[in-house]
Structure formats: structure tokens, C-alpha cells
Design a protein around this motif. Sequence first.
Motif, PDB file in Angstrom:
ATOM      1  N   ASP A  79       7.497  -8.433   7.402  1.00 32.88           N
ATOM      2  CA  ASP A  79       7.412  -6.726   7.613  1.00 32.88           C
ATOM      3  C   ASP A  79       6.308  -6.063   7.975  1.00 32.88           C
ATOM      4  O   ASP A  79       5.618  -6.798   8.300  1.00 32.88           O
ATOM      5  N   MET A  80       6.340  -5.019   8.279  1.00 34.41           N
ATOM      6  CA  MET A  80       5.122  -4.424   8.828  1.00 34.41           C
ATOM      7  C   MET A  80       3.883  -4.423   8.103  1.00 34.41           C
ATOM      8  O   MET A  80       2.650  -4.275   8.459  1.00 34.41           O
ATOM      9  N   HIS A  81       4.051  -4.448   6.910  1.00 34.69           N
ATOM     10  CA  HIS A  81       2.779  -4.706   5.769  1.00 34.69           C
ATOM     11  C   HIS A  81       2.455  -5.990   5.857  1.00 34.69           C
ATOM     12  O   HIS A  81       1.214  -6.213   5.309  1.00 34.69           O
ATOM     13  N   ALA A  82       3.167  -7.015   5.751  1.00 30.54           N
ATOM     14  CA  ALA A  82       2.834  -8.284   5.412  1.00 30.54           C
ATOM     15  C   ALA A  82       3.841  -9.279   6.007  1.00 30.54           C
ATOM     16  O   ALA A  82       4.941  -9.185   6.068  1.00 30.54           O
ATOM     17  N   GLY A  83       3.333 -10.177   6.846  1.00 29.71           N
ATOM     18  CA  GLY A  83       3.995 -11.294   7.652  1.00 29.71           C
ATOM     19  C   GLY A  83       4.213 -12.381   6.616  1.00 29.71           C
ATOM     20  O   GLY A  83       3.743 -12.441   5.250  1.00 29.71           O
TER      21      GLY A  83
ATOM     22  N   PRO B 174       0.716  -1.030   0.201  1.00 25.71           N
ATOM     23  CA  PRO B 174       0.095  -0.003  -0.097  1.00 25.71           C
ATOM     24  C   PRO B 174       0.693   1.349  -0.017  1.00 25.71           C
ATOM     25  O   PRO B 174       0.520   2.356  -0.650  1.00 25.71           O
ATOM     26  N   ALA B 175       2.067   1.163   0.643  1.00 26.16           N
ATOM     27  CA  ALA B 175       2.702   2.286   0.672  1.00 26.16           C
ATOM     28  C   ALA B 175       3.584   2.813  -0.631  1.00 26.16           C
ATOM     29  O   ALA B 175       3.704   3.775  -1.163  1.00 26.16           O
TER      30      ALA B 175
ATOM     31  N   TYR C 165       1.020 -14.315   5.355  1.00 32.43           N
ATOM     32  CA  TYR C 165       0.176 -13.538   4.461  1.00 32.43           C
ATOM     33  C   TYR C 165       0.473 -13.515   3.121  1.00 32.43           C
ATOM     34  O   TYR C 165      -0.110 -13.674   2.241  1.00 32.43           O
TER      35      TYR C 165
END
Lengths: 798, 265
Positions: free
Chosen positions: B240-244, B179-180, B247
Amino acid sequence: MSGDMGIGVSAPRTEDRRFITGRGRYVDDINLRTQQYAWFVRSPHPHAEVRGLDAADALKMPGVTAVLTGADMQADDIGSLPVAWGITSRDGSPAVEPAYPALATDRVRYVGNPVAVVVAETRTQARDAAEMVNVDYEELESVSSATAAMEEGAPLIHEGAPGNTCFDWEWLPAAMAPDARSNTDKAFDEAAHVVSLELVNNRLVPNAMEPRASLADFNPATGQLTLYTTSQNPHVNRLLLCTATLKMPEHKVRVVAPDVGGGFGSKIYHYAEELTVCWASRRLGVPVKWTAERSESFLADAQGRDHVTRVELALDAEAHFTGMRVDTVANLGGWLSAFGPAIPTVFYAPLLAGVYRTPNIYVTVKGVFTNTTPTDAYRGAGRPEACYAVERAVDEAAVQIGMDPAELRRRNFIQPDEFPYQSPVGQLYDSGDFEGCLNLARELNAYERFDERRRQSQARGKLRGRGMCFYIEACGAAPSQAAGQLGARAGLYEVATVRVHPSGSVQVLTGSHSHGQSHETTFAQIVAERLGIDFGNVEIVHGDTGEIPFGMGTYGSRSLAVGGTALYKALDKVEEKGRKIAAHLLEAEAADIEFTDGQFRVAGTDRAVSFGDVALAAYVPHNYPLQELEPGLEETAFFDPENFTFPSGCYICEVEVDQNTGQVELCDFVAADDFGNIINPMVVEGQVHGGLAQGIGQALLEHCLYTPEGQLLSGSYMDYCMPRADDLPNFVVATRCTPTPFNPLGVKGCGEAGAIGAPPAVINAVLGALRPLGVRHIDMPATPQAVWQAIEAARSGE
Amino acid sequence: MREFNYYRAGSVRDAAKRLGAGGNAMLLAGGMTLLPALKMRLNEPGELIDLAGIDELSGIKLTRKGAHIGATTTHAEVAGNVELRAAVPVLPHAADAIGDPQVRNRGTLGGSLANNDPAADYPAVALGLGATIFTNKRKISADDFFTGMFETALGRGEIITQVLFPIPQRAGYAKFPNPATRYALVGVCVAQFKTGVRVAVTGAGASVYRLTDFEDALDSEFSEVALDGLTASSANLNDDMHAGAEYRAHLVGVMARRAVTMALD
């Protein structure tokens, strides 16, 4: 004639010509001969003792003028960064306010904490040299989350704050005290239904488009200091520089906030960097400039939100709200930012009644130190957190008792004939038509046809959800006396001077400040309307303490309600004096003079004199009542409102969730707002769009995330996700306005509404989509992974 | 950014000579990764050798062997190429999913492959289509080219000149964007050739990789149904913070199915 740009017209923005053609003049555009550049040495550790600092290598680098430290600052008697609002704990003790030096002396408490400053001939030289400053840190244990910081055995961040508690506060406003707690508990004991939620309000980074910058110019010959800085309130900055930190007489300090590219609260405060460049310029005798890199903004701009809240709502058998309990833990960061203690307390708890007639509300808030960047006001500042707690709880109640969420809200609304309405949490609401706003939003959303849309989504393999929020917020904090009793250390009035020139053109010197809000347009519309002169003959001047009277600047959606009213009252005085001058010119009594469309006229006659002729007479007083009236036409008014204003509104949002990926797509967003009277509908719509984008950002995208120890994980746009145009739907915005009786313009304020109302609307919609899968709760931001995990957890029965 | 010397190369030979001359030189193509890295001082080359002036490095040509694309051809040129859209639509589709218009107008194919960002789109397409990477010294098959996170088989002084993408019978690329950054959180390229199916995954691991059990299943039947019951392993995937990792592994399965659907479309 106001031309056609009076009140209520979508006048094109005066400021756009220079912004769109690249001729804005921001702090970093200002360059002075002989200026040098500052680069800050910042702590890479969340928590450490500073045992020593060796600048010898840095000082040998080319172009370096000085390396200055906290010890140098102390030697020069520079004061610590002030806290502007004192909070008192429930046991009567004051909040712990540790001295916050601009450059750390003995300990650093967050990553990015400034330790020293390098001043050099070029920016690159300063940066290169900063890398050579050798700081001897002894790392300490650290903690970033407020709840972890409260646990026994957590690292102690300030010696004077056991348990890392800054304050332990309860809200007992006069309307409820002293029985708020027992009455509320009783309501829960007798409730037919009780809802209880634990909510996290995610921390955000403000991300103004223009990074902060400061250029200080001390003239050793005159002893004058001029500071150009990215500020929302240059006079407040000057006040704090002069009285708290730099300690210079105010007539020797001029603070200029020129064009400023966005603030959202983050440019209210008197920051370490601007103090440091002022001091460095005075000490070195050269202008010193600092411009933040974006990476620095992530570390050094005060951040927003970061609450953990337990909210409980009690309902009777007829679904009336009978009581609410709210217990919040607020993360304040490593030190206190200026309004850090006020935002989660006095700007939060008084909004927890929402738009409902809940009779009993009891609120407690703990403020906690952590090893993170200090938090403070960010667009909405306390009200988004309050609105989120209330509106999540209301939706949850609707689900629990099986009632349509719009009907549950309607049943509990404060009614139009109840205004002014005294809420149990201490606010006197001015006006509103909540049911009218709700109906407008429902109509725009085609509320009754939702099931049809849901089926269409289903046919595409998507889960559709709808969410609603009804927010109320408080703009233009006031009055000063009451705020003072609550701990404010600043006044809350505003000021304007109307300077009429001999030709009849007008300059307004306002204490309000535009960093995107369009004052140059909307304030000119007020003048054009009142004086009947052409919009193009009005200039709005702001942002320079050398030109404008002492004003409090712009924050909390106060510009129009407070600053606009000061302008309105100054115009009253201009009109009154003009009437006397006209009476003399027309050989009539002042009481018989009417003023309409720019003409002073003897009532009932065709004898008239124009505003321009009156202005000329005031400055060329050949035919003028000099015995009774001073020449000139320039008037100033200060305005300290008797109350806040209370915008409110209903937002309805629809989303589609892809359950395969967790992706949430916003399909529709309807905003029906009550901003009171509106000066420029286009500007208001723009403010709503911006606010909604930020609120949606909080709900779905933005997350300021630290490691448990306090290293910032989302320290750049590679990880911090800002909303982009393609993340947003086409907004449907409308207004249904009830003018406030608390100012003569009847205006309320619109700058923060979107950021306040959007998050619960979006999350309620996401939950609406996910409930059929068994998902009961999700925290912000509802990222694809978070949604997917919630679905997985529900599937596996967790 | 620190000071560096700027050199505009006139030819590949010139650039290679300069690159071999020492002075801690780096090649500059579109600069979409390198320039931000310089600004953040994550990279501090003594010299940048700009390839932008070398005409022979840019261009798109279709032959019986496949699509030949020059190393400095921009993403926008690939995305907008009419012949490619007809012959091998997965390529312009993937190029159009990279970054934003500014990035697509500056970023280049060669730059993307040489950088081998674990979340870049082009490596998945290059590996998925079994591309051949031509350098000033040799040619390297995509299977040998991507060796690890930001690592490739390129040696010192070696410059990508063009890439040959074989034309598949059908292919698809499905990407779930971070997303970022809008890089691929997970991107999967599926391509069917007479010789077999290739499935390549980007974003999920340290470097682009092939998913052989998915390939085998699709070899027997090229359809979404063939993937029923197949899941990707989360072992060694990025976290990372967006996806383990879990996921990401799930997304690999979803994107692989979507790539198949696109290929069949």
C-alpha cells in the motif's frame, strides 16, 4: 491604564474561556427553525461526461424537498465560481480560465466534483436520497500528475487548454527585465560551481479541525439572505456572491463567519457548496444547511502545494551565489480555485532570492490542469515552495563545495545596512538581521558540539543529521495598485472602526478575521496600550458583514500588519478627536494636550481629564464645542500598505535515523525568527509551534496521494498522516526582531513562518544523516519506507 | 450511519439467542472498528447487540493453565494488569501498543480477535502464544481461528467468551506502526515454550501468520544471532502507500529480531 495587558505582554487569550468550556459558536452550532439539510451528490470518477441524471427515485424518498442540478442552476442564471487572480503567459495570452459551475453540467473533472444537491428535512434523509440519484456517467481517460498531464497523448481535460496548460509563465519583474534570462544564463556559463536538483513539493490536504459548513437563510418576505459560513473573509465571500454568482445587491446579503476552527487558507474561497445552499434557500424559501463530513473535506477543500521543480544554483570560486534558474510545473487540479493560478506564480517566484544577494534569477512556471481537487493557498502559499527550492539548493551547494552550510549562507546574506533591499525577483525587503538570527539559532542549537551528539547517536546505533534553513517570506500582500498590475481582482487593504462607548469602553469592528489567530486578545492589547484603558474594556468584533465595515479578512499572515495597522490608524483619529474634546474641557489649545496612560493633560501642568470623561462628553455634549466638532467618538480607518512585510528566520533541526527501519526521529528543533515587533509573545510562540508542526508534517508525514488516474488514495486519516504530539520534539523558539518600517506598529506577521521554514530544515537534516551512506536525495514526505528505499538504492549503487 | 435497533444483552445466552433471531444483527463490544464503519456506511446492520452489560465476559484470571482473559476486557485493563505484567509481560506490552488511550479504554480483546484486522496487534500475540479462543459453543485454537483477511473460524451466532493465553518461558512483541493509523505496519510476536518457539506476524499479510523458518532457527538457539541470514519472503505480502511488500518483508526481519531481544531482556 492598560492594566498590565498592553503591547508586548503574554496576555491570556480572551477567546479561550469559551473555547475551553465548549461555548464556542461555530456554523454547525447554529440551527434555524424550518431549516433543511443539503447533501451533495459527487462524482466518483476523476473524469467523465455527465450524460444524464435521474432523480425520480430520490424524490420519492421520505423527507426530500428537492434534487437540484447544474441545469437548474444555469436556468436560474447562477454564475460560475470566479477566479480572483488573472495570470498572463509569457506569450502575452491570458491564462485559460474555464467556467467552473458549482454543480457540474456536462463534465466532471475530479473525484468529489459536485453534480447535484439533495435537500431534505433531515441530514440522514438527504444522504439516503443522494444515494438514489442516478447519474449516467461516461468515464473518460484521466490523469492526476501534472508532468503526466503535459505529455503528448495525455487526456485533454479542458477543450480550451491544449496540453492541459493553463499558463506558461515567466517572471520578469522590473528590477531584472528584460535581460533576466540572458543575464542568468551568463552567470551559469561563468560559474565555478553549479548545483542542480529536481524537487517534488508534495501535495497536502489542509485539515482544519472544523470541517467547512454553510447555513443559508433566505427570507422571502424581505428578500434578505443571511449566510453563516466557515470563512476567513466574509466580505470577500459576500462580494463574490453578489457580483459573480448569486447576483444579488449587497445590501440584501449578510455573511457571517462566527467562530471558525482553523482555515490555513482553505476557508478563503467562495466554494461551490456555500453558493449552492444560498441558491437552494432562495429557490425553496427555507434555510438550508450543509456541514462537510471529514471524508468530504478530503475531496472538496482546496489542496496545497504539488510542484515539480528544477532548481539550479551557480556559484563563483569564492562561493558567492551568482545566478539561479528555477523551472516549476504546478498542478492546479481539475478547475481553477480562486487564487489557484496566483499561488505558484506571483506568490512564489518573488521569494526565490531567499535571504541571499544572488544577482540573477530567472523563473518559469507552467500551470497544468489535472483530474484532481483544485489547489490553492495553504499555510505559506507559494513561499514554502520557494523556500524549499532555495534552501535545498543552498545545502546541496555546501555539500558540493565542502563548506559548512552556515558559513555558505553567511557569506551570501544580504547585510543589515543594505535594507531596504531590492531583490532581483521584485521584492523590496524591509529589514532583517540574518547573521544575528543565524548566530542566535547556532547558540540555541549548541552548533559547535554537533559531532559529540552525532557520536552519542552512533553509539545507540542511530545516524544523526543536522539541517538548516534560512527562510524569508512575505506577509500582508500589498499594495493594491501593484497587485492589480499583477492580475489581482481584489483589493488588499484592511479596515477597522473604533467605537468608543459613552463609558469609555471600546468596541473594535475589524475586517480581519480570527479562526485561531487570537485577534480578540492581541487587537485588544493594541487598544489598551494606545488608549490607556483596561484590556477587559475592549471588545473585538469580527466576522459579520452586518456589523463590520468592508474588510478583506485574514490570509497570508496579514491580520496584524494590515488589519492591526488599520486599527492603529483609527486609534490615531480617536486620539486626535479626544485631544480636541479635552482641550475644550480643559480650556486649553489642542496642541498643548498630551495623551499618556489614558489621561489628556495640559502639557507641563497637573490639569487633566481622563479618556472616559472625554468619551462621556462626546456623547453627552453639554460642555462641548459643537460648532467645530461633531459629537460622538467613533472612527474608521482603511489602510493599504505600501509594501509587504518580510519576516525571516533561521531554523536548525536535528534528526536520528534508524537505518534498519528508515524511521526518522526529530531530536531537536530550534527556531530563531524575526517577526518585527511582537504584541503577544505567547500567541506568537503558539503560531510558531503550529506552523512548525505543519511544516514537519509536510516533510515527514503528510502526503495527498492519487492513483495515476485520479482516485484519491489518502482520503481519510487511515492513510493521510497528520502530525501528532509524539511526532514532534520540544521546540526551542526565540526571536530577534528588526521592526519593519512599512507600518507604524513595526510588525511583520508570524502565522506561516513555521510551515515555510520547517520542511527544508527537516529534509536537510535527514540528508545530513543519510549522506554517509551515499544517499544524495530524498523527496517529501521522508516516510520510513522512503528513507529505507533511499538507503537500499544507495547501497546497491543505484 | 443508518438507523438500527440497539439491544443491550443481559447474558451470553441472551445475546446468542438474539443474534440467531435474524434481523441482520451484529455484536457490539468496544465498537472501535464497528462504529467508524457504521458512520462510513461500510456496515449496515439492522441491530446492534451490545455486550457491555454482560459481567461474565470481562475479567482477568491467572491459573496454572495460563492467563484467562474475558472477551470484553479492554486493552487498558490488560495493559495495566499487575499480575499479567509479572507472569506474561508480552500481553500487557502488546495491549499498550494498540491505538491511543481512548481506543485502549474502549476496545476489547474479543472484539479485536473477532474482527481479525490484518494489521491488528492482538492476533499476533494470540497466534504467537498459541492461545485458545473459547466461544459460547466450543473452543478453537489460535492456529485454526484466523482464516483470512477479516475472516475467522467463528460461525453464525458464535460469541467469543474468553481467551486462554499459555504462559511462555519468554516472549516479545515488536511492532513498527503505520505512521497514520498506528496499527502494525508489521508486528512480530516471538514466544518460547518448552515445546518450541512460535513466531507470528501481523500487518504484513492478508491475515496473521506463522514464520516457520524463523521458528526453526530460534528452536535451535533462542537469540538474535540465530536469525542471521534469515529473511522473510515478500511473496503475497500487503502493498500500500505506506509500505510495499519488499519493505514489509524487511521489517518482518527487523521486528522479529527486536522481539527476540525483548524476550531476552
